[in-house]
Design a protein around this motif. Structure first.
Motif, PDB file in Angstrom:
ATOM      1  N   LYS A 116       0.839  -1.194   0.000  1.00 16.61           N
ATOM      2  CA  LYS A 116       0.000   0.000   0.000  1.00 16.61           C
ATOM      3  C   LYS A 116       0.872   1.241   0.000  1.00 16.61           C
ATOM      4  O   LYS A 116       1.936   1.272   0.613  1.00 16.61           O
ATOM      5  CB  LYS A 116      -0.923   0.017   1.210  1.00 16.61           C
ATOM      6  N   THR A 117       0.398   2.261  -0.702  1.00 12.64           N
ATOM      7  CA  THR A 117       1.081   3.545  -0.743  1.00 12.64           C
ATOM      8  C   THR A 117       0.345   4.493   0.182  1.00 12.64           C
ATOM      9  O   THR A 117      -0.886   4.511   0.213  1.00 12.64           O
ATOM     10  CB  THR A 117       1.078   4.101  -2.173  1.00 12.64           C
ATOM     11  N   TYR A 118       1.095   5.286   0.947  1.00  7.04           N
ATOM     12  CA  TYR A 118       0.469   6.187   1.906  1.00  7.04           C
ATOM     13  C   TYR A 118       1.324   7.434   2.065  1.00  7.04           C
ATOM     14  O   TYR A 118       2.490   7.474   1.652  1.00  7.04           O
ATOM     15  CB  TYR A 118       0.289   5.486   3.256  1.00  7.04           C
ATOM     16  N   THR A 119       0.725   8.460   2.661  1.00  4.47           N
ATOM     17  CA  THR A 119       1.408   9.712   2.927  1.00  4.47           C
ATOM     18  C   THR A 119       1.787   9.756   4.397  1.00  4.47           C
ATOM     19  O   THR A 119       0.947   9.526   5.263  1.00  4.47           O
ATOM     20  CB  THR A 119       0.502  10.913   2.586  1.00  4.47           C
ATOM     21  N   ILE A 120       3.046  10.066   4.678  1.00 10.69           N
ATOM     22  CA  ILE A 120       3.525  10.101   6.060  1.00 10.69           C
ATOM     23  C   ILE A 120       2.907  11.258   6.830  1.00 10.69           C
ATOM     24  O   ILE A 120       2.307  11.080   7.866  1.00 10.69           O
ATOM     25  CB  ILE A 120       5.060  10.208   6.094  1.00 10.69           C
ATOM     26  N   ASP A 121       3.068  12.457   6.329  1.00  9.28           N
ATOM     27  CA  ASP A 121       2.592  13.658   7.020  1.00  9.28           C
ATOM     28  C   ASP A 121       1.799  14.505   6.026  1.00  9.28           C
ATOM     29  O   ASP A 121       2.337  15.445   5.435  1.00  9.28           O
ATOM     30  CB  ASP A 121       3.786  14.442   7.574  1.00  9.28           C
ATOM     31  N   PRO A 122       0.519  14.185   5.804  1.00  4.13           N
ATOM     32  CA  PRO A 122      -0.241  14.899   4.772  1.00  4.13           C
ATOM     33  C   PRO A 122      -0.458  16.372   5.110  1.00  4.13           C
ATOM     34  O   PRO A 122      -0.617  16.738   6.267  1.00  4.13           O
ATOM     35  CB  PRO A 122      -1.570  14.150   4.724  1.00  4.13           C
ATOM     36  N   LYS A 123      -0.426  17.198   4.074  1.00  2.00           N
ATOM     37  CA  LYS A 123      -0.726  18.623   4.209  1.00  2.00           C
ATOM     38  C   LYS A 123      -2.064  18.855   3.528  1.00  2.00           C
ATOM     39  O   LYS A 123      -2.238  18.520   2.362  1.00  2.00           O
ATOM     40  CB  LYS A 123       0.341  19.461   3.502  1.00  2.00           C
ATOM     41  N   PHE A 124      -3.002  19.418   4.250  1.00  2.00           N
ATOM     42  CA  PHE A 124      -4.310  19.648   3.689  1.00  2.00           C
ATOM     43  C   PHE A 124      -4.458  21.106   3.310  1.00  2.00           C
ATOM     44  O   PHE A 124      -4.093  21.998   4.075  1.00  2.00           O
ATOM     45  CB  PHE A 124      -5.406  19.269   4.690  1.00  2.00           C
ATOM     46  N   LYS A 125      -4.985  21.339   2.125  1.00  2.00           N
ATOM     47  CA  LYS A 125      -5.261  22.699   1.696  1.00  2.00           C
ATOM     48  C   LYS A 125      -6.746  22.942   1.942  1.00  2.00           C
ATOM     49  O   LYS A 125      -7.601  22.400   1.256  1.00  2.00           O
ATOM     50  CB  LYS A 125      -4.935  22.877   0.216  1.00  2.00           C
ATOM     51  N   ARG A 126      -7.007  23.735   2.928  1.00  2.00           N
ATOM     52  CA  ARG A 126      -8.391  24.035   3.264  1.00  2.00           C
ATOM     53  C   ARG A 126      -8.600  25.525   3.171  1.00  2.00           C
ATOM     54  O   ARG A 126      -7.698  26.315   3.429  1.00  2.00           O
ATOM     55  CB  ARG A 126      -8.695  23.562   4.676  1.00  2.00           C
ATOM     56  N   TYR A 127      -9.799  25.904   2.819  1.00  2.00           N
ATOM     57  CA  TYR A 127     -10.140  27.313   2.722  1.00  2.00           C
ATOM     58  C   TYR A 127     -10.814  27.752   4.015  1.00  2.00           C
ATOM     59  O   TYR A 127     -11.599  27.010   4.603  1.00  2.00           O
ATOM     60  CB  TYR A 127     -11.065  27.551   1.525  1.00  2.00           C
ATOM     61  N   SER A 128     -10.527  28.963   4.429  1.00  2.00           N
ATOM     62  CA  SER A 128     -11.102  29.481   5.666  1.00  2.00           C
ATOM     63  C   SER A 128     -12.605  29.708   5.485  1.00  2.00           C
ATOM     64  O   SER A 128     -13.101  29.846   4.366  1.00  2.00           O
ATOM     65  CB  SER A 128     -10.424  30.792   6.059  1.00  2.00           C
ATOM     66  N   GLU A 129     -13.302  29.757   6.597  1.00  2.00           N
ATOM     67  CA  GLU A 129     -14.745  30.029   6.550  1.00  2.00           C
ATOM     68  C   GLU A 129     -15.013  31.403   5.942  1.00  2.00           C
ATOM     69  O   GLU A 129     -16.006  31.594   5.252  1.00  2.00           O
ATOM     70  CB  GLU A 129     -15.340  29.935   7.957  1.00  2.00           C
TER      71      GLU A 129
END
Length: 82
Positions: free
Chosen positions: A24-37
């Motif tokens: 399986k392939t996975y991300t160690i420390d994912p960075k999420f791009k989220r938009y502010s409210e």
């Protein structure tokens, strides 16, 4: 975690790894791009004032699907509050 190898990076630049045991392939420390409210509210407001979803998305540098989703969610919130 000894049986893993690095396997490139994902679109946001996080390191991807491959487990040699389970393949399986996975991300160690994912960075999420989220938009502010605030950004979400501004985008919905601009759409409601007459700009198209495409124009709003281009102005904020995002996908027009985000704007459409936020519009749908804001409509559901208004409907649930009645």
């Amino acid at each position: 975690m000894e049986n893993q190898i690095r396997r490139g990076k994902n679109a946001s630049g996080s390191q991807r790894c491959l487990c040699l045991d389970c393949k399986k392939t996975y991300t160690i420390d994912p960075k999420f791009k989220r938009y502010s409210e605030e950004t979400k509210a501004d985008a919905v407001r601009e759409y409601e004032f007459g700009d198209s979803a495409r124009e709003v998305a281009r102005r904020y540098g995002m996908n027009k699907g985000n704007v459409a989703y936020w519009l749908k969610k804001s409509g559901e919130d208004e409907h649930n509050s009645l």
